[in-house]
Design a protein around this motif. Structure first.
Motif, PDB file in Angstrom:
ATOM      1  N   GLU A  69      12.826   4.344  64.618  1.00  0.00           N
ATOM      2  CA  GLU A  69      12.934   5.496  65.527  1.00  0.00           C
ATOM      3  C   GLU A  69      14.058   5.237  66.530  1.00  0.00           C
ATOM      4  O   GLU A  69      13.975   4.303  67.333  1.00  0.00           O
ATOM      5  N   PHE A  70      15.097   6.069  66.496  1.00  0.00           N
ATOM      6  CA  PHE A  70      16.294   5.820  67.296  1.00  0.00           C
ATOM      7  C   PHE A  70      16.013   5.682  68.788  1.00  0.00           C
ATOM      8  O   PHE A  70      16.529   4.765  69.440  1.00  0.00           O
ATOM      9  N   LEU A  71      15.209   6.570  69.361  1.00  0.00           N
ATOM     10  CA  LEU A  71      14.965   6.512  70.810  1.00  0.00           C
ATOM     11  C   LEU A  71      14.228   5.232  71.203  1.00  0.00           C
ATOM     12  O   LEU A  71      14.548   4.608  72.218  1.00  0.00           O
ATOM     13  N   ALA A  78      16.775   2.311  70.903  1.00  0.00           N
ATOM     14  CA  ALA A  78      17.708   2.258  72.029  1.00  0.00           C
ATOM     15  C   ALA A  78      17.024   1.705  73.276  1.00  0.00           C
ATOM     16  O   ALA A  78      17.589   0.860  73.990  1.00  0.00           O
ATOM     17  N   MET A  79      15.796   2.156  73.532  1.00  0.00           N
ATOM     18  CA  MET A  79      15.049   1.680  74.689  1.00  0.00           C
ATOM     19  C   MET A  79      14.794   0.171  74.577  1.00  0.00           C
ATOM     20  O   MET A  79      14.988  -0.582  75.533  1.00  0.00           O
TER      21      MET A  79
END
Length: 133
Positions: free
Chosen positions: A15-17, A20-21
């Motif tokens: 999951e990209f978000l 990134a987090m």
């Protein structure tokens, strides 16, 4: 100072978000991200050869269980934490892995990963003693 400071952490997340987090949070803990890997194939390749101290492993990568990655990390003696939306499952128990349920806080993830690292460090001398026999 974080237990992750100066460590290399394999990050496996599709999951990209979330990815990134986590990259930001790992950097804030003064650790280095290995990867990251977003697919099972990428994760397995890194798990086999990359230099790392620990791993954060999403249990399910785009519909594929990450068991081969967990098995490889286990053979290499690299501590890891599963992250999952499924809760603690037989997979976590089978691999003897700590699990953090999504959604999670960085504090919870860091605590569990730190504990996995500590557990592995305590177990290593026992494994080395057994190998000497």
């Amino acid at each position: 100072m974080s237990i992750l400071a100066n460590r290399r952490v394999l990050l496996v997340e599709d999951e990209f978000l979330i990815l990134a987090m986590l990259c930001d949070m790992i950097a804030d803990a003064s650790a280095t991200v290995v990867g990251p890997a977003t697919t099972l194939d990428e994760a397995l390749q890194l798990a086999k050869v990359a230099e790392m101290d620990a791993a954060i492993l999403d249990m399910n990568l785009s519909g594929q269980w990450s068991d081969p990655v967990a098995e490889t990390l286990g053979r290499r003696g690299i501590p890891f934490v599963f992250t999952t939306g499924y809760g603690v499952t037989e997979r976590s128990q089978r691999f003897g892995a700590r699990t953090v349920a999504k959604p999670y806080t960085w504090e919870a993830l860091e605590r569990e990963l730190g504990q996995a690292i500590s557990d592995a460090a305590r177990q290593k001398p026992l494994d080395e003693e057994a190998a000497d026999r």
